[in-house]
Design an enzyme around this catalytic site. Sequence first.
Site, PDB file in Angstrom:
ATOM      1  CG  HIS A  99       4.915 -26.297  -8.377  1.00  0.00           C
ATOM      2  ND1 HIS A  99       3.885 -27.187  -8.255  1.00  0.00           N
ATOM      3  CD2 HIS A  99       4.355 -25.085  -8.599  1.00  0.00           C
ATOM      4  CE1 HIS A  99       2.724 -26.556  -8.408  1.00  0.00           C
ATOM      5  NE2 HIS A  99       2.984 -25.269  -8.601  1.00  0.00           N
ATOM      6  CG  HIS A 101       5.759 -20.513  -8.457  1.00  0.00           C
ATOM      7  ND1 HIS A 101       5.283 -20.417  -9.743  1.00  0.00           N
ATOM      8  CD2 HIS A 101       4.871 -21.292  -7.795  1.00  0.00           C
ATOM      9  CE1 HIS A 101       4.153 -21.102  -9.849  1.00  0.00           C
ATOM     10  NE2 HIS A 101       3.876 -21.653  -8.681  1.00  0.00           N
TER      11      HIS A 101
HETATM   12  P1  AMP Z   1       0.685 -23.396  -9.398  1.00  0.00           P
HETATM   13  O1  AMP Z   1      -0.494 -22.472  -9.590  1.00  0.00           O
HETATM   14  O2  AMP Z   1       1.495 -23.016  -8.179  1.00  0.00           O
HETATM   15  O3  AMP Z   1       0.287 -24.847  -9.417  1.00  0.00           O
HETATM   16  O4  AMP Z   1       1.647 -23.123 -10.635  1.00  0.00           O
HETATM   17  C1  AMP Z   1       1.820 -24.019 -11.692  1.00  0.00           C
HETATM   18  C2  AMP Z   1       2.751 -23.351 -12.661  1.00  0.00           C
HETATM   19  O5  AMP Z   1       3.168 -24.319 -13.600  1.00  0.00           O
HETATM   20  C3  AMP Z   1       2.142 -22.194 -13.438  1.00  0.00           C
HETATM   21  O6  AMP Z   1       2.904 -21.006 -13.181  1.00  0.00           O
HETATM   22  C4  AMP Z   1       2.250 -22.638 -14.892  1.00  0.00           C
HETATM   23  O7  AMP Z   1       2.544 -21.576 -15.769  1.00  0.00           O
HETATM   24  C5  AMP Z   1       3.363 -23.653 -14.824  1.00  0.00           C
HETATM   25  N1  AMP Z   1       3.347 -24.652 -15.879  1.00  0.00           N
HETATM   26  C6  AMP Z   1       2.310 -25.454 -16.250  1.00  0.00           C
HETATM   27  N2  AMP Z   1       2.674 -26.253 -17.259  1.00  0.00           N
HETATM   28  C7  AMP Z   1       3.971 -25.986 -17.522  1.00  0.00           C
HETATM   29  C8  AMP Z   1       4.918 -26.486 -18.474  1.00  0.00           C
HETATM   30  N3  AMP Z   1       4.597 -27.440 -19.359  1.00  0.00           N
HETATM   31  N4  AMP Z   1       6.165 -25.965 -18.477  1.00  0.00           N
HETATM   32  C9  AMP Z   1       6.498 -25.001 -17.585  1.00  0.00           C
HETATM   33  N5  AMP Z   1       5.656 -24.485 -16.671  1.00  0.00           N
HETATM   34  C10 AMP Z   1       4.398 -24.963 -16.653  1.00  0.00           C
END
Ligand code: AMP
Length: 140
Positions: A99, A101
């Site tokens: 993903h 951001h």
């Molecule tokens: P990372 O630390 O780069 O793996 O970021 C994962 C991101 O996914 C975090 O910013 C979370 O807030 C986001 N996240 C986790 N679950 C969900 C969800 N159900 N809907 C939207 N964002 C999510």
Amino acid sequence: MADTIFSKIIAGEIPCHRVYEDDKVFAFLDISPLSKGHTLVIPKEPAITIDQLSDESSAAIGRVLPRLSRAVLRATGATAFNILQNNGVGAHQAVPHVHFHIIPKFADGSGLGIGWPARQLSPEEGKQLAATIAGYVTGT
Ligand code: AMP
């Protein structure tokens, strides 16, 4: 590969605030935003880290990232933003599905905080390391 929360979001099994979808890419608002407009852009392909992602999915994401960034900027009024992409638990990756951001940065300080502990690169190390990496680029 095991189902992740993001593959369930793509499949519509878990709700999200969707902002974009095509045959290879899905984008939605982060549930715990660092700032207003914090958006996640993911491939539909279930790769864990970007080094495992196909050229096709990588290209599809690259094609829409600038457009999605412009939309986030227009929607929030932000003029600065970071694109962050974590790979591996040791690099702060919490969800094992690639993903990106998109994180707007605002004058109030909201957005991504960055630690940048820069070190020195000697000419010798730079020459050797660049040659080693360059040698692997074609073979990967
Ligand atoms: P990372 O630390 O780069 O793996 O970021 C994962 C991101 O996914 C975090 O910013 C979370 O807030 C986001 N996240 C986790 N679950 C969900 C969800 N159900 N809907 C939207 N964002 C999510």
